[in-house]
Design a protein around this motif. Sequence first.
Motif, PDB file in Angstrom:
ATOM      1  N   CYS A  14       0.453  -1.160  -0.199  1.00  0.00           N
ATOM      2  CA  CYS A  14      -0.099  -0.457  -0.030  1.00  0.00           C
ATOM      3  C   CYS A  14       0.733   0.845   0.238  1.00  0.00           C
ATOM      4  CB  CYS A  14      -0.857   0.277   1.174  1.00  0.00           C
ATOM      5  SG  CYS A  14      -0.426  -0.448   3.116  1.00  0.00           S
ATOM      6  N   TYR A  16       1.997   2.584   2.771  1.00  0.00           N
ATOM      7  CA  TYR A  16       2.249   3.528   4.334  1.00  0.00           C
ATOM      8  C   TYR A  16       3.488   3.864   4.133  1.00  0.00           C
ATOM      9  CZ  TYR A  16      -0.094   4.855   8.202  1.00  0.00           C
ATOM     10  OH  TYR A  16       0.327   5.959   9.607  1.00  0.00           O
ATOM     11  N   ARG A  47       0.664  -2.752  -6.615  1.00  0.00           N
ATOM     12  CA  ARG A  47       1.139  -1.920  -5.269  1.00  0.00           C
ATOM     13  C   ARG A  47       2.743  -1.337  -5.440  1.00  0.00           C
ATOM     14  NH1 ARG A  47       2.784  -6.829  -2.574  1.00  0.00           N
ATOM     15  NH2 ARG A  47       4.087  -6.093  -1.655  1.00  0.00           N
ATOM     16  N   TRP A  80      -4.670   2.499   5.203  1.00  0.00           N
ATOM     17  CA  TRP A  80      -3.971   2.566   3.745  1.00  0.00           C
ATOM     18  C   TRP A  80      -3.806   0.379   3.561  1.00  0.00           C
ATOM     19  CZ3 TRP A  80       0.115   5.685   1.635  1.00  0.00           C
ATOM     20  CH2 TRP A  80       0.058   7.066   2.348  1.00  0.00           C
ATOM     21  N   ARG A  81      -4.193  -0.433   4.628  1.00  0.00           N
ATOM     22  CA  ARG A  81      -3.460  -1.709   4.398  1.00  0.00           C
ATOM     23  C   ARG A  81      -4.843  -1.849   3.379  1.00  0.00           C
ATOM     24  NH1 ARG A  81      -3.587  -3.580   9.211  1.00  0.00           N
ATOM     25  NH2 ARG A  81      -0.656  -3.162   9.133  1.00  0.00           N
ATOM     26  N   HIS A  82      -6.380  -1.720   3.695  1.00  0.00           N
ATOM     27  CA  HIS A  82      -7.980  -1.640   3.181  1.00  0.00           C
ATOM     28  C   HIS A  82      -7.931  -1.683   2.191  1.00  0.00           C
ATOM     29  CE1 HIS A  82      -8.094  -5.330   5.907  1.00  0.00           C
ATOM     30  NE2 HIS A  82      -7.930  -4.416   6.817  1.00  0.00           N
ATOM     31  N   ASP A  83      -6.721  -0.314   1.153  1.00  0.00           N
ATOM     32  CA  ASP A  83      -7.613   0.549   0.633  1.00  0.00           C
ATOM     33  C   ASP A  83      -6.085   0.576  -0.457  1.00  0.00           C
ATOM     34  OD1 ASP A  83      -8.685   2.313  -1.192  1.00  0.00           O
ATOM     35  OD2 ASP A  83      -8.393   4.004   0.029  1.00  0.00           O
ATOM     36  N   LYS A  85      -4.073   1.687  -3.479  1.00  0.00           N
ATOM     37  CA  LYS A  85      -3.967   2.464  -4.599  1.00  0.00           C
ATOM     38  C   LYS A  85      -3.130   3.796  -4.758  1.00  0.00           C
ATOM     39  CE  LYS A  85      -6.772   6.185  -1.787  1.00  0.00           C
ATOM     40  NZ  LYS A  85      -8.447   6.756  -2.504  1.00  0.00           N
ATOM     41  N   ARG A  87      -1.171   6.969  -4.561  1.00  0.00           N
ATOM     42  CA  ARG A  87      -1.430   8.064  -3.786  1.00  0.00           C
ATOM     43  C   ARG A  87      -0.659   8.548  -4.003  1.00  0.00           C
ATOM     44  NH1 ARG A  87      -4.415   5.760   0.028  1.00  0.00           N
ATOM     45  NH2 ARG A  87      -5.053   3.868   0.493  1.00  0.00           N
TER      46      ARG A  87
END
Length: 91
Positions: A14, A16, A47, A80-83, A85, A87
Amino acid sequence: MPAASTEYHACVGCGYCCINNTCTYGLYRHPDACVRQCPELIWTGQRYVCRMMNLPGNMGEFYKELLQAGRGCRSYLNPWRHDVKRRDGDG
């Protein structure tokens, strides 16, 4: 304050960690990266990946070991783990 979970989660790419804090090795290669996203972090279309971990020969393995690749996400409060995209604003 609630205690942080000690459970590791598989890395989903992600971005993050690397977007929020450029690692020591990224800063060494790109000293100006402390004010922007690390240039070694790239979006593959699905990813984020670190280019340093894909360097040929022993260097890629060296960075994988130092950055603990494959050992799981340690950002327990990562929103962000479940989203996953892109960034960085480039598309």
